[in-house]
Design a protein around this motif. Structure first.
Motif, mmCIF file in Angstrom:
data_model
loop_
_atom_site.group_PDB
_atom_site.id
_atom_site.type_symbol
_atom_site.label_atom_id
_atom_site.label_comp_id
_atom_site.label_asym_id
_atom_site.label_seq_id
_atom_site.Cartn_x
_atom_site.Cartn_y
_atom_site.Cartn_z
ATOM 1 N N SER A 12 46.584 -12.205 11.344
ATOM 2 C CA SER A 12 46.916 -12.699 10.068
ATOM 3 C C SER A 12 45.648 -11.893 9.396
ATOM 4 O O SER A 12 44.613 -11.785 9.940
ATOM 5 C CB SER A 12 46.862 -14.046 9.673
ATOM 6 N N ILE A 13 45.941 -11.560 7.928
ATOM 7 C CA ILE A 13 45.067 -10.745 7.298
ATOM 8 C C ILE A 13 45.106 -11.458 5.725
ATOM 9 O O ILE A 13 46.029 -11.441 5.155
ATOM 10 C CB ILE A 13 45.403 -9.149 7.092
ATOM 11 N N GLY A 14 43.822 -11.741 5.319
ATOM 12 C CA GLY A 14 43.653 -12.475 4.202
ATOM 13 C C GLY A 14 42.637 -11.288 3.421
ATOM 14 O O GLY A 14 41.635 -10.855 3.860
ATOM 15 N N ILE A 15 43.176 -11.122 1.950
ATOM 16 C CA ILE A 15 42.502 -9.985 1.127
ATOM 17 C C ILE A 15 41.713 -10.505 -0.088
ATOM 18 O O ILE A 15 42.882 -11.210 -0.883
ATOM 19 C CB ILE A 15 43.336 -8.772 1.160
ATOM 20 N N ALA A 16 40.901 -10.274 -0.287
ATOM 21 C CA ALA A 16 40.177 -10.455 -1.781
ATOM 22 C C ALA A 16 39.505 -9.314 -2.083
ATOM 23 O O ALA A 16 39.093 -8.446 -1.415
ATOM 24 C CB ALA A 16 39.103 -11.585 -1.624
ATOM 25 N N LEU A 17 39.858 -8.954 -3.639
ATOM 26 C CA LEU A 17 39.196 -7.885 -4.174
ATOM 27 C C LEU A 17 38.242 -8.069 -5.220
ATOM 28 O O LEU A 17 37.924 -8.832 -5.793
ATOM 29 C CB LEU A 17 40.367 -7.144 -5.058
ATOM 30 N N PHE A 18 37.119 -7.038 -4.954
ATOM 31 C CA PHE A 18 35.955 -7.127 -5.941
ATOM 32 C C PHE A 18 36.121 -6.167 -6.963
ATOM 33 O O PHE A 18 36.503 -4.838 -6.754
ATOM 34 C CB PHE A 18 34.705 -6.900 -5.273
ATOM 35 N N PRO A 19 36.042 -6.392 -8.404
ATOM 36 C CA PRO A 19 35.593 -7.555 -8.801
ATOM 37 C C PRO A 19 36.409 -8.747 -9.361
ATOM 38 O O PRO A 19 36.127 -9.732 -9.615
ATOM 39 C CB PRO A 19 34.688 -7.310 -10.145
ATOM 40 N N ASN B 286 34.505 -0.989 -6.781
ATOM 41 C CA ASN B 286 35.867 -1.613 -6.548
ATOM 42 C C ASN B 286 35.809 -1.611 -4.928
ATOM 43 O O ASN B 286 35.776 -0.552 -4.287
ATOM 44 C CB ASN B 286 36.909 -1.091 -7.107
ATOM 45 N N PHE B 287 36.085 -2.870 -4.467
ATOM 46 C CA PHE B 287 36.238 -2.625 -3.077
ATOM 47 C C PHE B 287 37.133 -4.007 -2.409
ATOM 48 O O PHE B 287 37.383 -4.920 -3.241
ATOM 49 C CB PHE B 287 34.980 -2.764 -2.185
ATOM 50 N N ALA B 288 37.798 -3.731 -1.133
ATOM 51 C CA ALA B 288 38.517 -4.946 -0.636
ATOM 52 C C ALA B 288 38.000 -5.580 0.458
ATOM 53 O O ALA B 288 37.438 -4.717 1.595
ATOM 54 C CB ALA B 288 39.787 -4.263 -0.442
ATOM 55 N N LEU B 289 37.847 -6.904 0.470
ATOM 56 C CA LEU B 289 37.515 -7.669 1.716
ATOM 57 C C LEU B 289 38.668 -8.112 2.435
ATOM 58 O O LEU B 289 39.339 -9.078 2.079
ATOM 59 C CB LEU B 289 36.450 -8.698 1.330
ATOM 60 N N LEU B 290 38.726 -7.773 3.706
ATOM 61 C CA LEU B 290 39.748 -8.182 4.616
ATOM 62 C C LEU B 290 39.245 -9.237 5.700
ATOM 63 O O LEU B 290 38.312 -8.921 6.405
ATOM 64 C CB LEU B 290 40.808 -7.069 5.392
ATOM 65 N N ARG B 291 39.778 -10.422 5.738
ATOM 66 C CA ARG B 291 39.392 -11.441 6.969
ATOM 67 C C ARG B 291 40.717 -11.205 7.670
ATOM 68 O O ARG B 291 41.921 -11.452 7.358
ATOM 69 C CB ARG B 291 39.387 -12.670 6.321
#
Length: 206
Positions: free
Chosen positions: A162-169, A70-75
């Motif tokens: 600004s921060i956009g976040i997507a989570l795996f999986p 499980n991890f979070a990707l922040l742009r």
């Protein structure tokens, strides 16, 4: 050192001597390290570049040891950075980017990777597998850290991000998919006026 040893035989095929050639590889190794740095790091910000980030993100996605289950990707993007560049100069814009990278490195010290992608675009990955990181709190602390002004060319400059976040999986199992969803969340945050955090939602289709 690189050492090459030759055996010298006489006419009866007996070993009579050894001849060693020793070469100092220091300069060559320095050059290899320099080339490796240029390949994987951005010279301006001293952060991992897009190539290295993509490589590491692929490793996280294909990790079979469950260290990154499980991890979070922040742009992360600087709000109205183009206006800052246009009103001042690209040189001062570069100075701001250096300071932004330094602040990100400090406030994201427990991240798995903090990278500079291009222009004013950064990426951060947090491993959530250990269960002791609240990604919402972490993102809020980053947002707060950037509300403090920067000193650029001897003057205080206040910016927001600004921060956009997507989570795996949850939000993607493949590199392009997950990265695209984080970027979509980032663009949504920017459309809302910036200085905000937006999580990708599966109900939103880029």
């Amino acid at each position: 050192l690189w050492i090459h040893i030759n055996v010298i035989y006489d006419e009866k095929d007996k070993v009579v001597n050894y001849v060693g050639i020793i070469t100092d590889l220091t300069d060559r190794k320095k050059q290899e390290r320099k080339l490796s740095y240029l390949k994987h790091y951005d010279i301006l910000t001293d952060l991992p570049n897009r190539f290295y980030f993509q490589q590491q993100l692929h490793n996280y996605l294909t990790d079979y040891s469950n260290l990154f289950k499980n991890f979070a990707l922040l742009r992360i993007n600087i709000d109205r950075f183009k206006s800052f560049n246009d009103s001042l100069s690209q040189k001062l814009g570069d100075e701001l980017l250096i300071k932004v990278a330094q602040r990100l490195r400090l406030c994201c010290a427990n991240a798995s990777i903090t990278a500079y992608l291009n222009n004013d675009d950064f990426a951060v990955v947090y491993n959530l597998s250990c269960g002791n990181i609240s990604i919402d709190q972490q993102a809020q602390s980053i947002l707060q850290a950037f509300r403090h002004p920067f000193e650029v060319n001897g003057q205080e400059q206040t910016i927001t991000i600004s921060i956009g976040i997507a989570l795996f999986p949850e939000h993607g199992l493949q590199l392009d998919n997950l990265n695209g969803h984080a970027e979509f969340a980032l663009n949504t945050a920017k459309r809302l006026g910036g200085d905000t955090i937006e999580f990708y939602s599966n109900s939103k289709v880029p």
